[in-house]
Design an enzyme around this catalytic site. Sequence first.
Site, PDB file in Angstrom:
ATOM      1  N   GLU A  45       0.842  -1.196   0.000  1.00 23.95           N
ATOM      2  CA  GLU A  45       0.000   0.000   0.000  1.00 23.95           C
ATOM      3  C   GLU A  45       0.873   1.240   0.000  1.00 23.95           C
ATOM      4  O   GLU A  45       1.994   1.238   0.524  1.00 23.95           O
ATOM      5  CB  GLU A  45      -0.941   0.060   1.217  1.00 23.95           C
ATOM      6  N   THR A  46       0.332   2.300  -0.597  1.00 22.61           N
ATOM      7  CA  THR A  46       0.948   3.626  -0.540  1.00 22.61           C
ATOM      8  C   THR A  46      -0.096   4.594  -0.009  1.00 22.61           C
ATOM      9  O   THR A  46      -1.258   4.558  -0.423  1.00 22.61           O
ATOM     10  CB  THR A  46       1.434   4.082  -1.930  1.00 22.61           C
TER      11      THR A  46
END
Length: 302
Positions: A45-46
């Site tokens: 995830e970012t």
Amino acid sequence: MIAYSEVSAFTSTPGQGNRAGVVLDASALSEAEMRELAAFLGAPETVFVTRMALSRTGPSAVRVRYFTPTQEVDFCGHATLALGLLLAQGGHWRGEALELETLAGRVPLRLLSEAGVPHQVWMQQQRHEVRPLPTTLRTELAEALGIDSRMVHRGLPMAAASTGLWSAFVPLLDPTILDALDPDLERIAMLSAALDVGSVYAYAPMGVSRFAARDFAPLLGIPEDPVTGSAGGALMALLARAGHLPVRGGRACGVIYQGHAIGSPGEVEVEVEMRGVGDVMAVHVGGCAVLEREGIWKRGQG
């Protein structure tokens, strides 16, 4: 040109834990560009900060969005912890009241420091929700994980639960079985879609308040998530609610060890506030994080 950082969460050792991309200033990015940058980084995830309203005298708020390499998700625990560490290390946050505004709701953060150095970030997750899973699914879930249904623990809860992102929790007899899983990711993706969950989370007891876990989220574009804060909180709340964790002073505490099977070990600490028997009031998840690298992304780069 957009500055980004890569942070390993739920560990203090570089190269371990769960990697998250962090973009502290994404106010000028379109949704398409956030997707493109998340895919470029390739982290599970970012997190993108789209608005930052910080105050030294009152509550502060930071609006964020989370993306996997393939899609947007409502919440991500390890990316939240990674963001908190960067805000603290960059001098933006010194421990005053701070809330993240996420698609899942508001997430209060708490900073722990040692000798003035940021050490741990704790987040209060969203309201704990549970959906029962029929026992008839036990065989199908076991086979999707590559094991016989006799290896599923009958005394621990098998259910869908969420503190911001839904997972299907499957208890196994011991960590040895967990380490040897041979998951059918296509089948897990189909089951996840049918159950309306983001992942299938297998776990096994290691002690009274210690558990090992593995989290498979192919439906979200993540074959196996190394260390999962959102699911870790949901699991401990599920166990506390079912009476499988000791409760002292209205609190049940535990640790989840995850990522060892894929060479990225990390630890998720959880504290569950309880009222009476089986009534979960709040779920807090904490851990360490370490900055791995920083870089610059040019629009259209990847």
